[in-house]
Design a protein around this motif. Sequence first.
Motif, PDB file in Angstrom:
ATOM      1  N   GLU A 103       0.843  -1.194   0.000  1.00 54.79           N
ATOM      2  CA  GLU A 103       0.000   0.000   0.000  1.00 54.79           C
ATOM      3  C   GLU A 103       0.878   1.244   0.000  1.00 54.79           C
ATOM      4  OE1 GLU A 103      -3.488   1.859   2.862  1.00 54.79           O
ATOM      5  OE2 GLU A 103      -3.300  -0.322   2.654  1.00 54.79           O
ATOM      6  N   ILE A 104       0.863   1.978  -1.111  1.00 52.44           N
ATOM      7  CA  ILE A 104       1.707   3.164  -1.264  1.00 52.44           C
ATOM      8  C   ILE A 104       1.074   4.322  -0.508  1.00 52.44           C
ATOM      9  CG2 ILE A 104       2.848   4.683  -2.913  1.00 52.44           C
ATOM     10  CD1 ILE A 104       3.620   1.750  -3.222  1.00 52.44           C
ATOM     11  N   VAL A 105       1.778   4.832   0.500  1.00 50.38           N
ATOM     12  CA  VAL A 105       1.213   5.891   1.334  1.00 50.38           C
ATOM     13  C   VAL A 105       1.178   7.207   0.567  1.00 50.38           C
ATOM     14  CG1 VAL A 105       1.869   4.765   3.484  1.00 50.38           C
ATOM     15  CG2 VAL A 105       3.454   6.379   2.391  1.00 50.38           C
ATOM     16  N   SER A 106       0.391   8.151   1.091  1.00 51.28           N
ATOM     17  CA  SER A 106       0.027   9.336   0.322  1.00 51.28           C
ATOM     18  C   SER A 106       1.178  10.303   0.061  1.00 51.28           C
ATOM     19  CB  SER A 106      -1.106  10.079   1.028  1.00 51.28           C
ATOM     20  OG  SER A 106      -0.727  10.447   2.344  1.00 51.28           O
ATOM     21  N   ASP A 107       2.247  10.257   0.863  1.00 51.58           N
ATOM     22  CA  ASP A 107       3.313  11.239   0.665  1.00 51.58           C
ATOM     23  C   ASP A 107       4.447  10.726  -0.224  1.00 51.58           C
ATOM     24  OD1 ASP A 107       4.310   9.382   2.403  1.00 51.58           O
ATOM     25  OD2 ASP A 107       5.017  10.818   3.908  1.00 51.58           O
ATOM     26  N   VAL A 108       4.273   9.566  -0.853  1.00 51.47           N
ATOM     27  CA  VAL A 108       5.305   9.033  -1.735  1.00 51.47           C
ATOM     28  C   VAL A 108       5.343   9.851  -3.028  1.00 51.47           C
ATOM     29  CG1 VAL A 108       5.896   7.087  -3.228  1.00 51.47           C
ATOM     30  CG2 VAL A 108       5.307   6.691  -0.837  1.00 51.47           C
ATOM     31  N   VAL A 109       6.554  10.248  -3.416  1.00 53.61           N
ATOM     32  CA  VAL A 109       6.753  10.984  -4.671  1.00 53.61           C
ATOM     33  C   VAL A 109       7.114   9.978  -5.759  1.00 53.61           C
ATOM     34  CG1 VAL A 109       8.098  12.746  -5.861  1.00 53.61           C
ATOM     35  CG2 VAL A 109       7.520  13.036  -3.427  1.00 53.61           C
ATOM     36  N   PRO A 110       6.300   9.859  -6.797  1.00 49.85           N
ATOM     37  CA  PRO A 110       6.539   8.828  -7.815  1.00 49.85           C
ATOM     38  C   PRO A 110       7.586   9.243  -8.847  1.00 49.85           C
ATOM     39  CG  PRO A 110       4.523  10.014  -8.314  1.00 49.85           C
ATOM     40  CD  PRO A 110       5.036  10.590  -7.025  1.00 49.85           C
ATOM     41  N   ASP A 111       8.852   9.261  -8.415  1.00 49.19           N
ATOM     42  CA  ASP A 111       9.905   9.578  -9.383  1.00 49.19           C
ATOM     43  C   ASP A 111      10.226   8.344 -10.219  1.00 49.19           C
ATOM     44  OD1 ASP A 111      11.575   7.912  -7.811  1.00 49.19           O
ATOM     45  OD2 ASP A 111      12.284   9.622  -6.634  1.00 49.19           O
ATOM     46  N   ASP A 112      11.107   8.503 -11.194  1.00 46.31           N
ATOM     47  CA  ASP A 112      11.387   7.405 -12.129  1.00 46.31           C
ATOM     48  C   ASP A 112      11.963   6.186 -11.426  1.00 46.31           C
ATOM     49  OD1 ASP A 112      10.448   8.977 -14.172  1.00 46.31           O
ATOM     50  OD2 ASP A 112      12.438   9.622 -14.868  1.00 46.31           O
ATOM     51  N   GLY A 113      12.835   6.415 -10.436  1.00 41.39           N
ATOM     52  CA  GLY A 113      13.437   5.297  -9.721  1.00 41.39           C
ATOM     53  C   GLY A 113      12.412   4.497  -8.951  1.00 41.39           C
ATOM     54  N   LEU A 114      11.481   5.182  -8.287  1.00 42.90           N
ATOM     55  CA  LEU A 114      10.460   4.471  -7.521  1.00 42.90           C
ATOM     56  C   LEU A 114       9.543   3.674  -8.445  1.00 42.90           C
ATOM     57  CD1 LEU A 114       8.661   5.344  -4.382  1.00 42.90           C
ATOM     58  CD2 LEU A 114       7.185   5.083  -6.367  1.00 42.90           C
ATOM     59  N   LEU A 115       9.148   4.265  -9.562  1.00 43.51           N
ATOM     60  CA  LEU A 115       8.291   3.556 -10.504  1.00 43.51           C
ATOM     61  C   LEU A 115       8.990   2.319 -11.067  1.00 43.51           C
ATOM     62  CD1 LEU A 115       6.734   6.611 -12.374  1.00 43.51           C
ATOM     63  CD2 LEU A 115       5.616   5.147 -10.690  1.00 43.51           C
ATOM     64  N   ALA A 116      10.297   2.425 -11.300  1.00 43.70           N
ATOM     65  CA  ALA A 116      11.053   1.269 -11.794  1.00 43.70           C
ATOM     66  C   ALA A 116      11.082   0.165 -10.741  1.00 43.70           C
ATOM     67  CB  ALA A 116      12.471   1.697 -12.177  1.00 43.70           C
ATOM     68  N   ARG A 117      11.255   0.541  -9.481  1.00 51.17           N
ATOM     69  CA  ARG A 117      11.263  -0.444  -8.393  1.00 51.17           C
ATOM     70  C   ARG A 117       9.897  -1.127  -8.289  1.00 51.17           C
ATOM     71  NH1 ARG A 117      13.695  -4.285  -5.439  1.00 51.17           N
ATOM     72  NH2 ARG A 117      13.318  -4.106  -3.189  1.00 51.17           N
ATOM     73  N   MET A 118       8.821  -0.365  -8.411  1.00 56.67           N
ATOM     74  CA  MET A 118       7.485  -0.939  -8.349  1.00 56.67           C
ATOM     75  C   MET A 118       7.258  -1.926  -9.497  1.00 56.67           C
ATOM     76  SD  MET A 118       5.166   2.380  -7.224  1.00 56.67           S
ATOM     77  CE  MET A 118       3.617   1.505  -7.440  1.00 56.67           C
ATOM     78  N   ARG A 119       7.726  -1.565 -10.693  1.00 57.28           N
ATOM     79  CA  ARG A 119       7.554  -2.473 -11.829  1.00 57.28           C
ATOM     80  C   ARG A 119       8.332  -3.770 -11.616  1.00 57.28           C
ATOM     81  NH1 ARG A 119       7.008   2.461 -14.886  1.00 57.28           N
ATOM     82  NH2 ARG A 119       9.275   2.718 -14.964  1.00 57.28           N
ATOM     83  N   ALA A 120       9.517  -3.645 -11.015  1.00 54.50           N
ATOM     84  CA  ALA A 120      10.320  -4.839 -10.746  1.00 54.50           C
ATOM     85  C   ALA A 120       9.617  -5.747  -9.742  1.00 54.50           C
ATOM     86  CB  ALA A 120      11.697  -4.438 -10.228  1.00 54.50           C
ATOM     87  N   LEU A 121       9.062  -5.148  -8.677  1.00 50.80           N
ATOM     88  CA  LEU A 121       8.343  -5.946  -7.676  1.00 50.80           C
ATOM     89  C   LEU A 121       7.067  -6.541  -8.262  1.00 50.80           C
ATOM     90  CD1 LEU A 121       8.831  -3.609  -4.590  1.00 50.80           C
ATOM     91  CD2 LEU A 121       9.818  -5.882  -4.901  1.00 50.80           C
ATOM     92  N   GLU A 122       6.416  -5.800  -9.129  1.00 52.09           N
ATOM     93  CA  GLU A 122       5.229  -6.324  -9.793  1.00 52.09           C
ATOM     94  C   GLU A 122       5.584  -7.560 -10.620  1.00 52.09           C
ATOM     95  OE1 GLU A 122       1.600  -4.270 -12.238  1.00 52.09           O
ATOM     96  OE2 GLU A 122       3.612  -4.004 -13.071  1.00 52.09           O
ATOM     97  N   GLY A 123       6.740  -7.540 -11.218  1.00 50.35           N
ATOM     98  CA  GLY A 123       7.199  -8.686 -11.991  1.00 50.35           C
ATOM     99  C   GLY A 123       7.447  -9.918 -11.144  1.00 50.35           C
ATOM    100  N   HIS A 124       7.635  -9.713  -9.851  1.00 47.50           N
ATOM    101  CA  HIS A 124       7.832 -10.829  -8.923  1.00 47.50           C
ATOM    102  C   HIS A 124       6.538 -11.226  -8.218  1.00 47.50           C
ATOM    103  CE1 HIS A 124      12.204 -11.449  -9.067  1.00 47.50           C
ATOM    104  NE2 HIS A 124      12.255 -10.171  -9.340  1.00 47.50           N
ATOM    105  N   GLY A 125       5.405 -10.688  -8.674  1.00 40.73           N
ATOM    106  CA  GLY A 125       4.119 -11.142  -8.157  1.00 40.73           C
ATOM    107  C   GLY A 125       3.468 -10.257  -7.124  1.00 40.73           C
ATOM    108  N   PHE A 126       4.102  -9.156  -6.744  1.00 43.28           N
ATOM    109  CA  PHE A 126       3.479  -8.251  -5.776  1.00 43.28           C
ATOM    110  C   PHE A 126       2.471  -7.350  -6.467  1.00 43.28           C
ATOM    111  CE2 PHE A 126       7.440  -9.318  -3.602  1.00 43.28           C
ATOM    112  CZ  PHE A 126       6.984  -9.609  -2.334  1.00 43.28           C
ATOM    113  N   ARG A 127       1.416  -6.986  -5.722  1.00 43.94           N
ATOM    114  CA  ARG A 127       0.430  -6.038  -6.207  1.00 43.94           C
ATOM    115  C   ARG A 127       0.456  -4.792  -5.335  1.00 43.94           C
ATOM    116  NH1 ARG A 127      -4.776  -9.538  -5.738  1.00 43.94           N
ATOM    117  NH2 ARG A 127      -3.538 -10.412  -4.022  1.00 43.94           N
TER     118      ARG A 127
END
Length: 426
Positions: A103-127
């Motif tokens: 659950e991404i909390v409200s103060d997270v800034v979605p910069d390119d690095g964070l979005l890349a990390r999320m995509r990587a975790l999504e590839g490992h089955g996390f939602r």
Amino acid sequence: MTDTAASLDHANYPLRVRDFYLGRQPVLDRNQALYGYELLFRSARQGEADETGLSATAAVIAHAAQLGLARAIGDATCFLNVDAEVLASDIFAFLPRDRTILEIVSDVVPDDGLLARMRALEGHGFRFALDGVDGDSLRLQRLLPLAAFVKLDLRSVPPSALPNLVRRLHGMEKTVVAEKVETRDTYQAAMNLGFDYFQGYYFARPSVLGGRKLSPSQLAVVDLMNLVMSDADNADIEKAVKRDVTLALNLLRLVNTPAVGATQRIDSVSQALLVLGRRQLQRWLQIMLYAEPATRGHNQTPLLMLATTRGRLMELLAQRLRPGQRAVADIAFTVGIMSLMDVLFGIPMTDIVEQIPVSDEVRQALVGRAGFFGELLKLAESIEQADENTELVLPTLKELQISGDDMIELEMSAFQWSDSVVRYAI
């Protein structure tokens, strides 16, 4: 950022994180069956600056997972609050990826690095779930494509904005969760708006219904409880059980759960009385009230889970605080599980303690939250509401000299015990 494959596949380093406890908020579906829990990790150090923040969340989650996170969630889905620091950490080696929603909390800034990390975790089955959503924003535009769930706080989103917002999110194939659902009226309004899931304790709020009567099976259990608690003869108790075949079968099924810990199978009511004793029989009858056959699979299930967890946690706390006093632990369990009977029956607690014989100390705890057992009940209730009631939990834990490590182990044991009971009761 850490290497995703390494963080997912290697969990061989020790962690020691002290002084925290765990809140567990149920997330229910439209049939009021349990879908998952949001786990809330809280510091147990009074006065710590970041009692409810995420600065130590990664280490705390990893520590809890090493203790066996499955004990806290059973077969349910787990929602975990994460920020950029947590996403960059190595906690993911410890988590069941098929049942974990980050659950991404409200103060997270979605910069390119964070979005890349999320995509990587999504590839490992996390939602992912998004929190703090209230309308259009650049943050939302960047994060929404990666989110499977969107949580809407019903206390912060203007009611007038909800219908269109839910409709738009459904149009984007997002699962929409209503947060802070604390009353039955709020739940009904969210149902009417089309929310998919509901988070909060609305199902555990007393709702006194005029003229409501107990079902025949509930009346049979209450009558039997009254016999047990008034020291009737074993022969009379056995006759009362055998008069109701369904009651006898349900009792035997429950007393043969792993949670009882019997060394041999219990095949008869008379054997159950001998093996269990009066106090244990009383315990299983109290549980049976929440596990009515007619309501299985419906809204009694989360109430059964909450009642058994609360009762077991209070029992374990009493054992820790008054070691060797078995009767005290049994009373603590009784207070915990009876504390939700006003919700179950839809009648005031003052009426319940008139109909079911209880001691003065149990009565004082249930009606006024007074005395030793009342204090334990207040503590258990505050831990359940970990996102709002930390002001009572922290000083109470300190006063009772219960460490964070002790508290989390007691909670995990209570969650696991409740899960075992519910599996057999419904």
